[in-house]
Design an enzyme around this catalytic site. Structure first.
Site, PDB file in Angstrom:
ATOM      1  N   THR A 144       0.800  -1.418  -0.098  1.00 27.78           N
ATOM      2  CA  THR A 144       0.075   0.027   0.172  1.00 27.78           C
ATOM      3  C   THR A 144       0.884   1.236  -0.160  1.00 27.78           C
ATOM      4  OG1 THR A 144      -1.512   1.483   1.338  1.00 27.78           O
ATOM      5  CG2 THR A 144      -0.410  -0.430   2.528  1.00 27.78           C
ATOM      6  N   SER A 179      -1.799   3.064  10.562  1.00 26.27           N
ATOM      7  CA  SER A 179      -2.656   2.126  11.250  1.00 26.27           C
ATOM      8  C   SER A 179      -1.868   0.545  11.496  1.00 26.27           C
ATOM      9  CB  SER A 179      -3.718   1.784  10.300  1.00 26.27           C
ATOM     10  OG  SER A 179      -3.618   1.070   9.112  1.00 26.27           O
ATOM     11  N   TYR A 181      -3.012  -1.931  10.043  1.00 23.93           N
ATOM     12  CA  TYR A 181      -2.897  -2.559   8.898  1.00 23.93           C
ATOM     13  C   TYR A 181      -1.792  -2.282   7.779  1.00 23.93           C
ATOM     14  CZ  TYR A 181      -4.093  -2.410   3.904  1.00 23.93           C
ATOM     15  OH  TYR A 181      -3.807  -2.366   2.541  1.00 23.93           O
ATOM     16  N   HIS A 182      -1.754  -0.734   7.838  1.00 23.09           N
ATOM     17  CA  HIS A 182      -0.780  -0.432   6.995  1.00 23.09           C
ATOM     18  C   HIS A 182       0.740  -0.778   7.461  1.00 23.09           C
ATOM     19  CE1 HIS A 182      -4.019   2.714   5.869  1.00 23.09           C
ATOM     20  NE2 HIS A 182      -3.267   2.367   4.782  1.00 23.09           N
ATOM     21  N   LYS A 185       1.694  -4.343   6.227  1.00 26.34           N
ATOM     22  CA  LYS A 185       2.194  -4.189   4.870  1.00 26.34           C
ATOM     23  C   LYS A 185       3.581  -3.999   5.006  1.00 26.34           C
ATOM     24  CE  LYS A 185      -1.713  -4.852   2.403  1.00 26.34           C
ATOM     25  NZ  LYS A 185      -2.258  -5.701   1.424  1.00 26.34           N
TER      26      LYS A 185
HETATM   27  N1  USQ Z   1     -11.734   9.678   4.683  1.00 25.88           N
HETATM   28  C1  USQ Z   1     -12.466  10.761   4.569  1.00 25.88           C
HETATM   29  N2  USQ Z   1     -13.907  10.200   4.620  1.00 25.88           N
HETATM   30  C2  USQ Z   1     -14.399   9.167   4.407  1.00 25.88           C
HETATM   31  C3  USQ Z   1     -13.346   7.962   4.733  1.00 25.88           C
HETATM   32  C4  USQ Z   1     -12.202   8.243   4.565  1.00 25.88           C
HETATM   33  O1  USQ Z   1     -12.161  11.756   4.841  1.00 25.88           O
HETATM   34  O2  USQ Z   1     -15.620   8.725   4.749  1.00 25.88           O
HETATM   35  C5  USQ Z   1     -10.016   9.999   4.717  1.00 25.88           C
HETATM   36  C6  USQ Z   1      -9.247   9.125   5.377  1.00 25.88           C
HETATM   37  O3  USQ Z   1      -9.098   9.993   6.851  1.00 25.88           O
HETATM   38  C7  USQ Z   1      -8.154   9.156   4.847  1.00 25.88           C
HETATM   39  C8  USQ Z   1      -8.603   9.018   3.406  1.00 25.88           C
HETATM   40  O4  USQ Z   1      -9.827   9.457   3.370  1.00 25.88           O
HETATM   41  O5  USQ Z   1      -7.317  10.082   4.916  1.00 25.88           O
HETATM   42  C9  USQ Z   1      -8.412   7.526   2.670  1.00 25.88           C
HETATM   43  O6  USQ Z   1      -9.014   6.706   3.610  1.00 25.88           O
HETATM   44  P1  USQ Z   1      -9.639   5.350   2.771  1.00 25.88           P
HETATM   45  O7  USQ Z   1     -10.761   4.672   3.944  1.00 25.88           O
HETATM   46  O8  USQ Z   1     -10.397   5.474   1.456  1.00 25.88           O
HETATM   47  O9  USQ Z   1      -8.260   4.422   2.754  1.00 25.88           O
HETATM   48  P2  USQ Z   1      -7.205   3.737   3.674  1.00 25.88           P
HETATM   49  O10 USQ Z   1      -8.044   3.644   5.217  1.00 25.88           O
HETATM   50  O11 USQ Z   1      -5.960   4.659   3.561  1.00 25.88           O
HETATM   51  O12 USQ Z   1      -7.090   2.219   2.967  1.00 25.88           O
HETATM   52  C10 USQ Z   1      -7.629   2.076   1.758  1.00 25.88           C
HETATM   53  C11 USQ Z   1      -7.701   0.643   1.651  1.00 25.88           C
HETATM   54  C12 USQ Z   1      -6.344  -0.140   1.746  1.00 25.88           C
HETATM   55  C13 USQ Z   1      -5.179   0.511   1.052  1.00 25.88           C
HETATM   56  C14 USQ Z   1      -5.305   1.854   1.164  1.00 25.88           C
HETATM   57  C15 USQ Z   1      -4.224   2.746   0.250  1.00 25.88           C
HETATM   58  O13 USQ Z   1      -8.634   0.150   2.468  1.00 25.88           O
HETATM   59  O14 USQ Z   1      -6.534  -1.428   1.558  1.00 25.88           O
HETATM   60  O15 USQ Z   1      -4.020  -0.088   1.294  1.00 25.88           O
HETATM   61  O16 USQ Z   1      -6.554   2.669   1.026  1.00 25.88           O
HETATM   62  S1  USQ Z   1      -3.565   4.048   0.730  1.00 25.88           S
HETATM   63  O17 USQ Z   1      -4.637   5.046   0.928  1.00 25.88           O
HETATM   64  O18 USQ Z   1      -2.733   4.555  -0.033  1.00 25.88           O
HETATM   65  O19 USQ Z   1      -3.054   3.737   2.052  1.00 25.88           O
END
Ligand code: USQ
Length: 384
Positions: A144, A179, A181-182, A185
């Site tokens: 990720t 997190s 989770y992260h 990885k």
């Molecule tokens: N966020 C919002 N509003 C929401 C949901 C999320 O503002 O309703 C924000 C979070 O705070 C965060 C961002 O959007 O800053 C991304 O959150 P996300 O839930 O879309 O993604 P994340 O938890 O980071 O994880 C997802 C996948 C994971 C993958 C990762 C890539 O679930 O499997 O590894 O994206 S990355 O985002 O580059 O870490």
């Protein structure tokens, strides 16, 4: 090629299986349905009701004259994965089979421990099984972009050339993930780099941004029967997929915190194109290759504005609401991740524009009756 898809029942795994099968590769999908169990634990349902993996495979094979095979089992069971590799000797192993949710991993101790145990030990078992049975197979591992966090320097692709007190070296890029989770990885990446270096395995680690999207060309051949599981809840739903479902139900788009956080992202179709590019261009023996897999990056505020303005075109009066950030993350930061490797190997990114947003909104609208608005507000907090 003979391609094993670990986690082949998931949001990314199932469309990847169809993609490779359609192109006449021999595909074997492996899954233990852990994601379905977590859905039950939280009581979350995906947007669309999906036939079972077994039924989808039957329908796909019958209508396309193909023969995707299924093996049900857990990477935590070393004998299971060892036997599959011994029997199939795959050319490529695509490894998606991990607990994929940051909020899940932050919800309590048991789930944090489960996430790291499941992901790290499952991956280690796989590495041992590859070494013993098919050391020349190309492992394509889903990592990720979140492994890097948001450092105050440009994010390179996996490696960093440094000069320290006049001496130079090439080191794994320093990681500061957000997190458990992260973090899992990050641990996987270190274990894989070690086994490439010491055992001579070959691996591509895909450091992927969040994925959005409802459909792929293979799915759209028979969407009702071949769709993937699209989540919009706080555990599995990524931000854009949540915004699409919020917009069509007239719920304000939930931006966490100030919304100045920048994130890299890509379309579901591009995820599969990237995996295909990696598969067609394998790394050398002993090479631990890292690709940063995203096609755009933007602030969350910009993403919300883009969805808001596109949704107006179909008569939706979408509002944006900033809510207290349930996560602990930097909300104002430098961000400049590199993603030149996949582009230089031929990736033609799908641009995130009004048309693509409208395509997604229109598809989500078809399932409007199934959308549960109780899934929208986050309950999992990073600091309890
Ligand atoms: N966020 C919002 N509003 C929401 C949901 C999320 O503002 O309703 C924000 C979070 O705070 C965060 C961002 O959007 O800053 C991304 O959150 P996300 O839930 O879309 O993604 P994340 O938890 O980071 O994880 C997802 C996948 C994971 C993958 C990762 C890539 O679930 O499997 O590894 O994206 S990355 O985002 O580059 O870490």
């Amino acid at each position: 090629m003979k391609i094993l898809i670990l986690g082949g029942d998931g949001y990314l795994g199932w469309p990847t299986a169809m993609f490779f099968s359609k192109r006449n590769h021999q595909v074997i999908v492996v899954d233990n349905f852990i994601k379905k169990k977590i859905e039950l634990e939280f009581g979350f349902k995906p947007l669309n009701s999906q036939p079972s993996l077994q039924d989808r495979v039957k329908i796909w094979n019958k209508n396309n004259n193909k023969s995707i095979k299924i093996r049900i089992g857990d990477l935590l069971n070393h004998r299971f994965i060892k036997d599959i590799l011994k029997e199939t000797k795959p050319d490529v192993i695509v490894h998606y089979a991990e607990q994929p949710s940051a909020p899940y991993s932050m919800s309590n101790r048991e789930r944090a421990v489960f996430t790291q145990y499941n992901n790290v030990i499952g991956n280690l078992n796989l590495l041992f099984a590859i070494k013993k049975n098919c050391p020349n197979s190309h492992l394509i591992k889903l990592g990720t972009l979140g492994e890097y966090g948001t450092p105050n320097i440009d994010i390179e692709e996996g490696w960093l050339n440094i000069t320290h007190k006049g001496r130079r070296d090439k080191v794994l890029f320093p990681k500061k993930p957000g997190s458990f989770y992260h973090l899992s990885k990050v641990h996987d990446s270190s274990n894989i780099e070690f086994t490439c270096r010491v055992w001579g395995l070959r691996c591509t680690d895909l450091n992927q941004g969040f994925v959005y999207g409802t459909s792929t060309p293979e799915m759209s051949m028979d969407f009702e029967n071949l769709c993937t599981s699209f989540h919009y809840d706080e555990v599995f739903g990524t931000i854009l997929n949540r915004f699409f479902t919020q917009a069509v139900t007239n719920h304000p788009l939930t931006v966490y915190g100030k919304g100045n956080q920048k994130r890299g992202f890509l379309n579901l179709i591009d995820t599969i194109n990237c995996v295909n590019i990696a598969a067609m261009n394998p790394p050398k023996k002993s090479e631990f290759r890292v690709f940063n897999q995203f096609t755009d990056f933007k602030t969350l505020n910009q993403l919300a504005k883009d969805v808001q303005s596109a949704s107006k075109k179909i008569g939706l009066k979408t509002k944006i609401k900033k809510i207290k950030n349930p996560r602990k993350e930097m909300e104002d930061h430098y961000y400049n991740p590199k993603n030149t490797s996949l582009i230089s190997l031929g990736l033609k990114p799908i641009r995130f524009n009004e048309k693509i947003i409208l395509d997604n909104l229109k598809l989500v609208q078809k399932f409007k009756k199934r959308i549960n608005k109780n899934y929208f507000l986050p309950t999992v907090k990073w600091e309890k």
